[in-house]
Design an enzyme around this catalytic site. Structure first.
Site, PDB file in Angstrom:
ATOM      1  N   HIS A  23     -22.889  -8.469 -30.494  1.00  2.49           N
ATOM      2  CA  HIS A  23     -22.499  -9.194 -29.283  1.00  2.49           C
ATOM      3  C   HIS A  23     -22.490  -8.260 -28.077  1.00  2.49           C
ATOM      4  O   HIS A  23     -23.079  -8.574 -27.025  1.00  2.49           O
ATOM      5  CB  HIS A  23     -21.105  -9.802 -29.501  1.00  2.49           C
ATOM      6  CG  HIS A  23     -20.604 -10.615 -28.357  1.00  2.49           C
ATOM      7  ND1 HIS A  23     -20.625 -12.000 -28.359  1.00  2.49           N
ATOM      8  CD2 HIS A  23     -20.056 -10.257 -27.163  1.00  2.49           C
ATOM      9  CE1 HIS A  23     -20.118 -12.440 -27.228  1.00  2.49           C
ATOM     10  NE2 HIS A  23     -19.761 -11.400 -26.485  1.00  2.49           N
ATOM     11  N   GLU A  24     -21.811  -7.120 -28.207  1.00  2.58           N
ATOM     12  CA  GLU A  24     -21.707  -6.185 -27.079  1.00  2.58           C
ATOM     13  C   GLU A  24     -23.042  -5.507 -26.789  1.00  2.58           C
ATOM     14  O   GLU A  24     -23.407  -5.319 -25.631  1.00  2.58           O
ATOM     15  CB  GLU A  24     -20.620  -5.137 -27.369  1.00  2.58           C
ATOM     16  CG  GLU A  24     -19.213  -5.696 -27.472  1.00  2.58           C
ATOM     17  CD  GLU A  24     -18.785  -6.456 -26.229  1.00  2.58           C
ATOM     18  OE1 GLU A  24     -19.242  -6.109 -25.121  1.00  2.58           O
ATOM     19  OE2 GLU A  24     -17.984  -7.402 -26.351  1.00  2.58           O
ATOM     20  N   HIS A  27     -25.270  -7.780 -24.668  1.00  2.00           N
ATOM     21  CA  HIS A  27     -24.936  -7.754 -23.241  1.00  2.00           C
ATOM     22  C   HIS A  27     -25.608  -6.564 -22.559  1.00  2.00           C
ATOM     23  O   HIS A  27     -26.253  -6.698 -21.504  1.00  2.00           O
ATOM     24  CB  HIS A  27     -23.416  -7.628 -23.041  1.00  2.00           C
ATOM     25  CG  HIS A  27     -22.650  -8.882 -23.304  1.00  2.00           C
ATOM     26  ND1 HIS A  27     -23.014 -10.110 -22.800  1.00  2.00           N
ATOM     27  CD2 HIS A  27     -21.497  -9.089 -23.994  1.00  2.00           C
ATOM     28  CE1 HIS A  27     -22.134 -11.023 -23.177  1.00  2.00           C
ATOM     29  NE2 HIS A  27     -21.208 -10.434 -23.908  1.00  2.00           N
TER      30      HIS A  27
END
Length: 219
Positions: A23-24, A27
């Site tokens: 997820h990170e 980004h």
């Protein structure tokens, strides 16, 4: 420690850690592609868990919840993004914010293939069955939770593209209150119930699509 508890912790913590890291990373990856190298320069454009792990939110609280069975919230260190570096600040932040939940949905789809294969070769029990099941559920939970249009979640940045700047500024100023609201909804169990209504049918839809792709019918 009881073997069942160890199995529950291992098969939940591995997918949880992986889901947060992807997820990170997503980004930072999209931000870098759109003109902002901040995450890359700070060593956060990586899938190494040590770069994203928060001692409390990624390790302590999730492990306590997994051992006790109490649903405790978890988080990773947010990847830094400087929107001023993006070639188009408004649409750029839309894609950067969307990358996190989007990556978890992709992971859930891939996990459904693993789930179906583990069922095909091992039945509805065992380490890989539990691991792949948790992998899907955790990624779906992380995706749908972050799509809630309240700060500080990704959903607020995704949906701000549809609102004028003054409205977005007001919503951002209310971040502390929206954060408290999210915490209250989570602690009362209301948020979990609402997310469950979305996660469960999505889980079965993904698994059944994967089952048909593998050629074993519904699971």
């Amino acid at each position: 420690m009881d073997q069942d508890i160890i199995l529950r912790v291992v098969t939940a913590f591995i997918p949880f850690l992986f889901a947060l890291c992807v997820h990170e990373w997503a980004h930072g990856f999209v931000a870098n592609k759109l003109g902002d190298p901040t995450a890359k320069l700070m060593g956060r454009l990586t899938l190494n868990p040590m770069a994203h792990a928060d001692p409390i939110g990624t390790i302590a609280l999730p492990l306590i919840g997994m051992v006790t069975g109490v649903p405790l919230i978890g988080w990773a260190k947010p990847v830094p993004v400087n929107s001023r570096n993006l070639r188009n600040q408004k649409t750029g932040m839309f894609w950067v914010a969307s990358a996190g939940p989007g990556s978890n949905l992709i992971m859930a789809m891939l996990g459904s293939l693993g789930f179906v294969l583990s069922f095909k070769f091992g039945g509805s029990h065992g380490f890989f069955f539990e691991l792949s099941k948790n992998f899907i559920i955790i990624n779906l939970a992380l995706a749908f939770f972050n799509l809630i249009p309240l700060h500080p979640l990704d959903g607020a940045k995704i949906f701000e593209i549809f609102f004028p700047a003054n409205v977005n500024r007001k919503l951002e100023e209310m971040q502390m209150y929206s954060g408290i609201l999210l915490l209250v909804l989570f602690m009362t169990g209301f948020l979990g119930k609402v997310l469950g209504y979305v996660i469960e049918p999505t889980f079965y839809a993904m698994v059944n699509v994967a089952a048909h792709l593998v050629g074993i019918g519904g699971v």
